[in-house]
Motif scaffolding. Structure first.
Motif, PDB file in Angstrom:
ATOM      1  N   ARG A 298      49.483  40.965  46.457  1.00 50.43           N
ATOM      2  CA  ARG A 298      48.120  41.509  46.583  1.00 50.43           C
ATOM      3  C   ARG A 298      47.533  41.922  45.224  1.00 50.43           C
ATOM      4  O   ARG A 298      46.418  41.512  44.890  1.00 50.43           O
ATOM      5  CB  ARG A 298      48.118  42.656  47.600  1.00 50.43           C
ATOM      6  CG  ARG A 298      48.471  42.184  49.025  1.00 50.43           C
ATOM      7  CD  ARG A 298      48.862  43.352  49.934  1.00 50.43           C
ATOM      8  NE  ARG A 298      49.388  42.905  51.216  1.00 50.43           N
ATOM      9  CZ  ARG A 298      50.652  42.501  51.417  1.00 50.43           C
ATOM     10  NH1 ARG A 298      51.521  42.472  50.401  1.00 50.43           N
ATOM     11  NH2 ARG A 298      51.049  42.136  52.621  1.00 50.43           N
TER      12      ARG A 298
ATOM     13  N   LEU B 109      46.549  38.980  43.190  1.00 53.61           N
ATOM     14  CA  LEU B 109      45.280  38.367  43.607  1.00 53.61           C
ATOM     15  C   LEU B 109      44.093  39.051  42.946  1.00 53.61           C
ATOM     16  O   LEU B 109      43.153  38.399  42.481  1.00 53.61           O
ATOM     17  CB  LEU B 109      45.108  38.455  45.130  1.00 53.61           C
ATOM     18  CG  LEU B 109      45.982  37.557  45.992  1.00 53.61           C
ATOM     19  CD1 LEU B 109      45.661  37.802  47.466  1.00 53.61           C
ATOM     20  CD2 LEU B 109      45.770  36.086  45.637  1.00 53.61           C
ATOM     21  N   THR B 110      44.123  40.399  42.930  1.00 53.97           N
ATOM     22  CA  THR B 110      43.020  41.135  42.305  1.00 53.97           C
ATOM     23  C   THR B 110      42.896  40.771  40.826  1.00 53.97           C
ATOM     24  O   THR B 110      41.791  40.516  40.324  1.00 53.97           O
ATOM     25  CB  THR B 110      43.259  42.656  42.442  1.00 53.97           C
ATOM     26  OG1 THR B 110      43.339  42.980  43.839  1.00 53.97           O
ATOM     27  CG2 THR B 110      42.139  43.458  41.792  1.00 53.97           C
TER      28      THR B 110
ATOM     29  N   ALA C  88      41.695  37.163  40.363  1.00 51.52           N
ATOM     30  CA  ALA C  88      40.299  37.005  40.784  1.00 51.52           C
ATOM     31  C   ALA C  88      39.348  37.592  39.738  1.00 51.52           C
ATOM     32  O   ALA C  88      38.245  37.083  39.535  1.00 51.52           O
ATOM     33  CB  ALA C  88      40.077  37.663  42.149  1.00 51.52           C
TER      34      ALA C  88
ATOM     35  N   ALA D 103      41.190  40.352  46.988  1.00 53.11           N
ATOM     36  CA  ALA D 103      40.565  39.211  46.301  1.00 53.11           C
ATOM     37  C   ALA D 103      39.117  39.517  45.935  1.00 53.11           C
ATOM     38  O   ALA D 103      38.655  39.149  44.856  1.00 53.11           O
ATOM     39  CB  ALA D 103      40.644  37.973  47.198  1.00 53.11           C
TER      40      ALA D 103
ATOM     41  N   LEU E  58      35.665  34.454  47.405  1.00 50.42           N
ATOM     42  CA  LEU E  58      36.965  35.116  47.244  1.00 50.42           C
ATOM     43  C   LEU E  58      37.343  35.917  48.493  1.00 50.42           C
ATOM     44  O   LEU E  58      38.502  35.984  48.886  1.00 50.42           O
ATOM     45  CB  LEU E  58      36.949  36.012  45.994  1.00 50.42           C
ATOM     46  CG  LEU E  58      37.374  35.350  44.679  1.00 50.42           C
ATOM     47  CD1 LEU E  58      38.882  35.066  44.685  1.00 50.42           C
ATOM     48  CD2 LEU E  58      36.637  34.050  44.397  1.00 50.42           C
TER      49      LEU E  58
ATOM     50  N   TYR F  54      38.564  33.416  50.989  1.00 56.20           N
ATOM     51  CA  TYR F  54      39.911  32.992  50.566  1.00 56.20           C
ATOM     52  C   TYR F  54      40.944  34.050  50.972  1.00 56.20           C
ATOM     53  O   TYR F  54      41.969  33.750  51.580  1.00 56.20           O
ATOM     54  CB  TYR F  54      39.920  32.776  49.050  1.00 56.20           C
ATOM     55  CG  TYR F  54      41.309  32.690  48.448  1.00 56.20           C
ATOM     56  CD1 TYR F  54      42.054  31.516  48.524  1.00 56.20           C
ATOM     57  CD2 TYR F  54      41.885  33.803  47.828  1.00 56.20           C
ATOM     58  CE1 TYR F  54      43.338  31.452  47.996  1.00 56.20           C
ATOM     59  CE2 TYR F  54      43.162  33.744  47.294  1.00 56.20           C
ATOM     60  CZ  TYR F  54      43.886  32.567  47.390  1.00 56.20           C
ATOM     61  OH  TYR F  54      45.157  32.505  46.878  1.00 56.20           O
ATOM     62  N   GLY F  55      40.668  35.306  50.641  1.00 57.10           N
ATOM     63  CA  GLY F  55      41.629  36.376  50.921  1.00 57.10           C
ATOM     64  C   GLY F  55      41.898  36.544  52.413  1.00 57.10           C
ATOM     65  O   GLY F  55      43.051  36.669  52.842  1.00 57.10           O
TER      66      GLY F  55
ATOM     67  N   MET G 255      45.670  30.179  42.664  1.00 56.44           N
ATOM     68  CA  MET G 255      45.361  30.673  44.012  1.00 56.44           C
ATOM     69  C   MET G 255      45.587  29.615  45.077  1.00 56.44           C
ATOM     70  O   MET G 255      46.032  29.924  46.182  1.00 56.44           O
ATOM     71  CB  MET G 255      43.914  31.170  44.070  1.00 56.44           C
ATOM     72  CG  MET G 255      43.734  32.492  43.344  1.00 56.44           C
ATOM     73  SD  MET G 255      42.073  33.126  43.634  1.00 56.44           S
ATOM     74  CE  MET G 255      42.103  34.502  42.493  1.00 56.44           C
TER      75      MET G 255
END
Lengths: 338, 338
Positions: free
Chosen positions: B62, B65-66, B69, B193, B210, B213-214, B326
């Motif tokens: 997680r 991802l941040t 992104a 995301a 995003l 996507y998340g 991703m």
């Protein structure tokens, strides 16, 4: 003994929350509407659990403080209503989690949520209300208010963990105990009072005054609560006399009695608090020892001490109805025990 | 059956998180430092409990991802590091509360915090980490990011409560189940995301890409997790095969097998899931019935379906290393089960 206080003070003239209630009546109507709508969810169990606790009849002192503190500085928007509701949700979430942590069966004479819906629902609905509290704060859009309230959320949890550490531990000092109640209770009173001037755009000095008022009012409030547990009026108390004793909580009346006691008395406290000998006979003996050592009177004395600090914190502010109502609240909190 | 998917897809070439790890390595170093400092407290038990969970070896997907992104949109500040740490703390808080709610003994093969320090500490340290998560978000100062993450906190708790409602309930439909995992798992992936483009000041279209996507990656991730519980590699899984079965969780493999089963098979499921007949023989029978009805394969098929949606969500974005990483993560999540 450190703190010298006048415990003969007696009730002050305005030991009442009536003025506070009257001043915040209209705004509290909006808080109550917001509570109902923000505790709503398509997930049926959430409003059920939340409303059980919300309708259980607390005085809602904390949100009233936020409202009055914003009014005091001439605030005209609606941000204070959202912040007051956030404060109440944070408090409600804490109660839900506390009941799980303390394994409590009753709160204010009603069965606790965890007894009806289980520990699981109590933990998770508490989490939901905390999330909703933050959403409302974000709505208001004040990063300063968010800063104060999010810090309070951390500190409250820290205080609760600290309390686990002192549970059933008679070596706890008065200082340890004050650190616990400062975090678990006073932090939210403090934040509730401070976000009022923040949302109203008041000065740093005014913010500091309200913060200090809230902190010390919270300390006094919790000390009186702990005294009431050994002899209050059950109606006022919202819990049963002796609950703290039966849970082995080391509150100030116990700390003072233990430290002032004879070797034989200390053995009694050990068997009671550390080894769960907390039947009704033990409770009676505990109350007699507290009377012998003036432990309840001195706990109230300590509360008066913090009440005076709260009073002086507001002293430089102009004399407004809100200020008078806040001063009355100090006396009301302390007079609950008389 | 509604959803038509290609379950023969097999592994894609880049079914790996290596590219994601490489791209976020430097930033993750800063996240890890921040985790250690913000999980710190003078209250000894807090870092003990927090570090137990934090060091237990999750992949930290997680927060990665941040970070990725935010990088994708050229972000150069340090807000993404704080937001990524907030996301990880929210996740950790959820795990602590989940273990209490599920009464779990093990997580990733280690004893759960509640088995070592008790339910009380798990509830309260979770609350502390949630408070710290919000403090870090406030530090970053983006009301939009706060809005997304605070909404996610509410939705996650709602999802967990919903899950209580479907527990041991074989009438749960696939739609009910999807609603639960969308809230309890996908909401945090989605928020993780989306706060990347927010902090980087990207367009609403990019934010929406995003977010989508998340959400879909999270759905795929949870579906695969649920499939793995009936036959994964324990190392990958981080829990024991059959945990969900023993807890009576109604996940998609169970829903499909029950709905496709004969009357006699449905009796078996009732005795297992509703009446706790979940010994090893029952688990073996459950796995045989899942094989008979293709329930695991179709659960993976559903995961692929959401994986494709996640892939298409990113399609309009320029081809950057972050985008490729991703896309690889989607395949990695799904290939865990092959």
């Amino acid at each position: 003994m450190g703190v010298v206080v006048n415990i003969e003070g007696g009730k002050r003239e305005n030991a009442s929350i009536e003025a506070m209630i009257a001043l915040t009546r209209a705004d509290m109507g909006r808080v109550n509407e917001l509570i109902l709508s923000r505790a709503g969810s398509d997930v049926e169990m959430i409003p059920e659990v939340a409303n059980h606790l919300i309708s259980s009849g607390g005085k809602r002192l904390r949100p009233m403080l936020t409202l009055a503190a914003a009014q005091m500085f001439g605030y005209k928007g609606d941000g204070h209503v959202k912040l007051a509701t956030s404060v109440e949700f944070m408090h409600t979430a804490t109660l839900l989690h506390d009941d799980v942590v303390d394994e409590s069966d009753l709160r204010r004479g009603k069965r606790t949520a965890r007894m009806i819906w289980g520990n699981q629902a109590s933990v998770l609905v508490g989490d939901f209300l905390l999330g909703q509290a933050f959403r409302m704060m974000v709505d208001v859009g004040s990063l300063e208010a968010l800063d104060i309230l999010s810090a309070a959320a951390s500190v409250i949890a820290e205080g609760e963990v600290m309390q686990l550490g002192v549970a059933k531990n008679l070596e706890t000092t008065e200082d340890d105990y004050l650190a616990v109640i400062k975090a678990k209770t006073a932090a939210l009173f403090s934040a509730a009072a401070e976000v009022g001037p923040i949302v109203a755009g008041a000065s740093r000095t005014d913010r500091a005054a309200l913060r200090s008022y809230g902190t010390n009012l919270g300390l006094a409030f919790q000390l009186i609560d702990d005294a009431l547990d050994y002899g209050g009026n059950a109606e006022d108390l919202g819990k049963n006399v002796g609950d703290d004793f039966r849970e082995g909580k080391v509150t100030l009346p116990v700390i003072l009695s233990y430290r002032r006691g004879t070797a034989e008395e200390r053995e009694f406290w050990k068997s009671a608090i550390e080894n769960d000998q907390t039947d009704d006979d033990s409770l009676e003996r505990a109350k007699k020892l507290m009377a012998k050592h003036g432990a309840i009177g001195d706990t109230i004395g300590r509360a008066r001490h913090f009440g005076e600090i709260a009073r002086d914190a507001l002293a430089p502010l102009p004399q407004t109805p809100q200020k008078q109502a806040m001063l009355d609240v100090i006396d009301f909190c302390i007079s609950r025990v008389n």
